[in-house]
Write an enzyme that holds these catalytic residues in place. Sequence first.
Site, PDB file in Angstrom:
ATOM      1  N   ASP A 281      -1.070   8.756   2.062  1.00  0.00           N
ATOM      2  CA  ASP A 281      -0.823   8.740   3.495  1.00  0.00           C
ATOM      3  C   ASP A 281      -1.410  10.029   4.081  1.00  0.00           C
ATOM      4  O   ASP A 281      -1.876  10.912   3.362  1.00  0.00           O
ATOM      5  CB  ASP A 281       0.680   8.566   3.809  1.00  0.00           C
ATOM      6  CG  ASP A 281       0.882   8.015   5.224  1.00  0.00           C
ATOM      7  OD1 ASP A 281      -0.102   7.989   5.998  1.00  0.00           O
ATOM      8  OD2 ASP A 281       2.007   7.608   5.566  1.00  0.00           O
TER       9      ASP A 281
HETATM   10  C1  BGC Z   1       1.309   6.804   8.789  1.00  0.00           C
HETATM   11  C2  BGC Z   1       0.595   5.633   8.172  1.00  0.00           C
HETATM   12  C3  BGC Z   1      -0.741   5.430   8.833  1.00  0.00           C
HETATM   13  C4  BGC Z   1      -1.541   6.709   8.758  1.00  0.00           C
HETATM   14  C5  BGC Z   1      -2.925   6.601   9.359  1.00  0.00           C
HETATM   15  C6  BGC Z   1       0.445   8.024   8.931  1.00  0.00           C
HETATM   16  O1  BGC Z   1       1.051   8.990   9.713  1.00  0.00           O
HETATM   17  O2  BGC Z   1       2.466   7.085   8.032  1.00  0.00           O
HETATM   18  O3  BGC Z   1       1.378   4.483   8.273  1.00  0.00           O
HETATM   19  O4  BGC Z   1      -1.422   4.360   8.236  1.00  0.00           O
HETATM   20  O5  BGC Z   1      -0.829   7.717   9.457  1.00  0.00           O
HETATM   21  O6  BGC Z   1      -2.898   6.473  10.717  1.00  0.00           O
END
Ligand code: BGC
Length: 754
Positions: A281
């Site tokens: 993530d």
């Molecule tokens: C989130 C994810 C997301 C990623 C990219 C993160 O802050 O937890 O769910 O896919 O950002 O945008």
Amino acid sequence: MKKTKLLLMLTFCSSFLAIGQTKVPFIENLLAKMTIDEKIGQLNLVTPGGGIATGSVVSSNVEEKIKAAEVGGMFGISGPEKLKIAQDFAVKETRLKIPLFFGSDVIHGYKTTFPIPLGTASSWDMDLIKKMAQIAAQEATADGINWNFSPMVDVARDPRWGRIAEGAGEDPYLGSAIAKAMVQGYQGTDLTSKNTMIATIKHFALYGAAEAGRDYNSVDMSKIKMFNQYLPPYKAGIDAGAASIMTSFNDVDGIPASGNKWLLTDLLRKKWGFKGFVVSDYTSVNEMIAHGLGDLQDVSALSLKAGLDMDMVGEGFLTTLKKSLNEGRVTEEEITNACRRILEAKYKLGLFDDPYKYIDAKRPKKDILTKANKAFARDAAKRSFVLFKNHNNVLPLSKTANIALIGPLANNKNNMLGTWAPTGDPQLSTPVLEGFKSVAPKAKITYAKGANITDDAELAKKVNVFGTRVDIDKRSSQELLQEALDLAKTSDVVVAVVGEASEMSGEAASRTDISIPANQKKLIQALVKTGKPVVMVLMSGRPLTIEEEFNLPVSILQVWHPGIEAGNAIADVIFGDYNPSGKITATWPRNVGQIPIYHSIKNTGRPAPTEAFEKFKSNYLDVKNAPLLPFGYGLSYTSFAYENINLSKKEIEQGQDVTVSVTVKNTGNFDGEEVVQLYLRDVVRSITPPMRQLKGFKKVFLKKGESKTVELILTADDFKFYNSTLDFIAEPGDFEIFVGTNSNAQLKATLTLK
Ligand code: BGC
């Protein structure tokens, strides 16, 4: 390599090799030519900013990095024009011409925004959910996206956690069915086709169990609970063929997910046989420094060794892996394995064949925001609504009624799409007022705001990070209220559209008080005091604590955040063009003290009495154990009766299925749909069983007065659970089967497993 040669090789490989099972000669050949730096470059995922960034940092010098072969993929940008420029840098200006893939968070629709996932889950309609994912893929790929960071399948039993909005709710069985439908919708049967994209199961694992519902918080859970209650939806998504998976921010058994070898290798690859690639993530590798696991080099090496393939935004892989290789802390084979999985994903998409296949300037106009897609969004929205109360059967309203439409969300575009809709445009959404006027042109509709979403300017500031969601009126609260009351007094009925702003839920939007904001509560009470019938249209991204409002003489329609067609869909239901059929997929508590709360609770050794408090029993001094609204709850404008539960066999052997049938009758005055639900109780087993667990459901349409025999099949696996040695088994003995309209279903049959 010349394109024709490439093409020849591709045809040759794909004719007899399945990706992930056996090595693909084309990729092995490419890997053999790659330097260590080029391999590490493929593991780097960047976001250039400019669009919506979901973390506090964005990548720098993206153009230079692509040209230096230091980027494997990008996200957060879209559109054929921009993506062509980026792809040109990769395939025209790097030595090996390896194409980029382009990711995005397409969580509930791309530009045609559907309701938030907690809403669409409430439809219990897997065909609908799959079709939504297909439409999202059609639109996103038209804009050049070929990798989606969805579905989010985290089981969530704590509505303080804002991201409960983004998933399917509390239940692993329903969550698994939804995970499968979404993966099938996004990926289709052929990933090389131009309108399908890679699905990402996220956030692996247990992100929804953050302590105290505070986002990014620690998770600590027994393996028994993990395997039985939290892991099934991830596994279902993988079994459905998801080609990628994203780690979570939290720790699992003391080790952050992005560096957790047990999770990413032993469980995911060895036990579950996952063949795709694992992405971190947003900066979750770097965040392991704050978790207390070492410096950037330490945590990057740990993550690679654990089985992480791609590093989102943080660049720990890019900046430290070579050093770790030279120091013997990681091996070249580990880097090559990760790189291979990224290249395989690009190969699956057909990007080596044609790096520009998703980049077609003609497609956006043809495929995005089409009439058909919007019509589908309207249908999806009305099917996601849940009727909580219909006081004096005031609903549906007549299309000629004199209506006072009141509330901070009644004529508002900024909050209709819901959280996590970074690709949608709030200004394209239909406010409720507009929907009412269009569906009931002969009604007399007057409008007043009545209250702000919140009067708390500090809260408003926090909620407005992606644009204005809470707009504090220049008029005083008293003026706003008085205007609304004056209109209410001259109307036949009041419709009050109230609740949360879209960014009061979602990422980093946890709340400890999940009631309707105080000033809106005051508005509702004042409206009720006028003596006019009041219909509350409630918007939220989570279960709220609404016991006080529920006990007022009001009707309540829960509409979540309904997406681009919000106003039209709400009007369809309020005026009876559609009879509501949604059922909640997360329990609604009476107060925050009951949390975590969910239907599949265990009995304890001192079960609570059903009515009054009893000393030395498992109950509270101040509130009942039962929630305000149980899992699976939702009313209709009609009523349904259940009778005659029958089993195809009263005794089964291990490995056998059983068919449960029940007669459902529409006993009211409207045609309507009912979600028939089946719950199972394992009466005696080696580890404490839940009181009941969802193990089947079917949505059926019944005309007024019609009866149907509904059949639900319990498969051999439905009787199984993970025991204390984590074996997935069914133990002989009695099972109770309950069928009905929600998780309190009483109609019961008993079955013996030999
Ligand atoms: C989130 C994810 C997301 C990623 C990219 C993160 O802050 O937890 O769910 O896919 O950002 O945008």
